[in-house]
Write a protein that holds these residues in place. Sequence first.
Motif, short mmCIF file in Angstrom:
data_model
loop_
_atom_site.label_atom_id
_atom_site.label_comp_id
_atom_site.label_asym_id
_atom_site.label_seq_id
_atom_site.Cartn_x
_atom_site.Cartn_y
_atom_site.Cartn_z
N UNK A 1 44.02 50.16 39.00
CA UNK A 1 43.56 49.84 40.37
C UNK A 1 43.66 48.54 40.84
N UNK A 2 43.56 48.51 42.30
CA UNK A 2 43.74 47.28 42.95
C UNK A 2 42.49 46.38 42.36
N UNK A 3 43.07 45.13 42.07
CA UNK A 3 42.09 44.02 41.63
C UNK A 3 41.74 44.24 40.15
N UNK A 4 42.16 45.29 39.48
CA UNK A 4 41.84 45.28 38.04
C UNK A 4 42.29 44.39 37.17
N UNK A 5 43.05 43.56 37.61
CA UNK A 5 43.90 42.62 36.58
C UNK A 5 44.54 43.42 35.59
N UNK A 6 45.56 44.39 36.05
CA UNK A 6 46.32 45.09 34.97
C UNK A 6 45.51 46.06 34.33
N UNK A 7 44.43 46.59 34.86
CA UNK A 7 43.82 47.63 34.12
C UNK A 7 42.71 47.07 33.15
N UNK A 8 42.60 45.76 33.16
CA UNK A 8 41.49 44.89 32.40
C UNK A 8 40.12 45.33 32.86
N UNK A 9 39.81 45.69 34.27
CA UNK A 9 38.61 45.77 34.74
C UNK A 9 38.32 46.99 35.58
N UNK A 10 38.77 48.25 34.98
CA UNK A 10 38.64 49.38 35.48
C UNK A 10 37.23 49.74 35.47
N UNK A 11 36.85 50.39 36.58
CA UNK A 11 35.21 50.80 36.81
C UNK A 11 34.58 51.33 35.58
N UNK A 12 35.31 52.31 35.05
CA UNK A 12 34.55 52.94 33.85
C UNK A 12 35.03 52.54 32.59
N UNK A 13 36.34 51.95 32.57
CA UNK A 13 36.85 51.32 31.24
C UNK A 13 37.06 49.91 31.29
#
Length: 284
Positions: free
Chosen positions: A113-125
């Motif tokens: 998602x936007x702003x997740x730094x390549x999936x690093x900071x996904x809300x639930x994960x």
Amino acid sequence: MPASSLEDIIAKLHLCKDAPHYMADKINAIADKALEEMTKEAGDFLHYDLDDEKHTVEEVKAIIDIFPGSLSVINLDPGFGDILPVYQAVYRSRAVSFIPLLAKEGSRLGVGSEGSRGGLLEDENNVVLNLTELDGIHLDGLYDTHDDDDEKCKQVLEKLRDLDLLKKEDIQNFDLLQHFLAEDGCAQRFEVLAALDPDSLITARCSINEGPLLHHYKLTENTFEMILKAGMEHFPENLGCLFRKFNGKTACQNAFDIIGTDEAMRVICRCIPPGENHPILHMA
């Protein structure tokens, strides 16, 4: 007749532009389906087969370069929800060291998602948050408690920091320091994050009693030393906040009450240089 090599097949596909449109369209559709299948296989490799004892960073990057969509392949894990390879790697000891590469390439390719730094900071994960909570790492479906897990996770955090994928504000935004208080064996990770944002040693609060870190109700000798050592490094003028009060009790007294006076004094003597000649040292 010998089977065609991959190079031969690719060369023939390039010639499809000269074939009748119907045939070219049909071949392109088959090629698209083959690419989709190969991307899924590459994604499964990133999810399940990464192994730092068998694979190099260069080899894994080559897979990503060939099949960039592999970083977005979702593992529909019933226990975790829809997860990306970068999150899956957190739970496998031999895969965790590839997290910086997966995050770096994922950030470049717009994975997650936007702003997740390549999936690093996904809300639930949230990968960074989970790196702080681990007291052991899963390996091939088993719970693996290698002694070097803290070292591996520390190196991952350092690389993420150097890539600017772990930022100072993350420490307080995700309450990272307080997540270390439940388990021993995480001192190296704690040290890295405390150094990135020393002020968080003062501002962080325990989740149960809202007290400072040294007032945690389940303080152990190891966690007491971990926090006090970091406090002494960054705030020596305050003796690492050892005498900071919360609810009328100093952190020092809290340690005496929870882990015992003798145990607490051993930690204090290790953390406070003898040359300080502080009165507390004379209690030892």
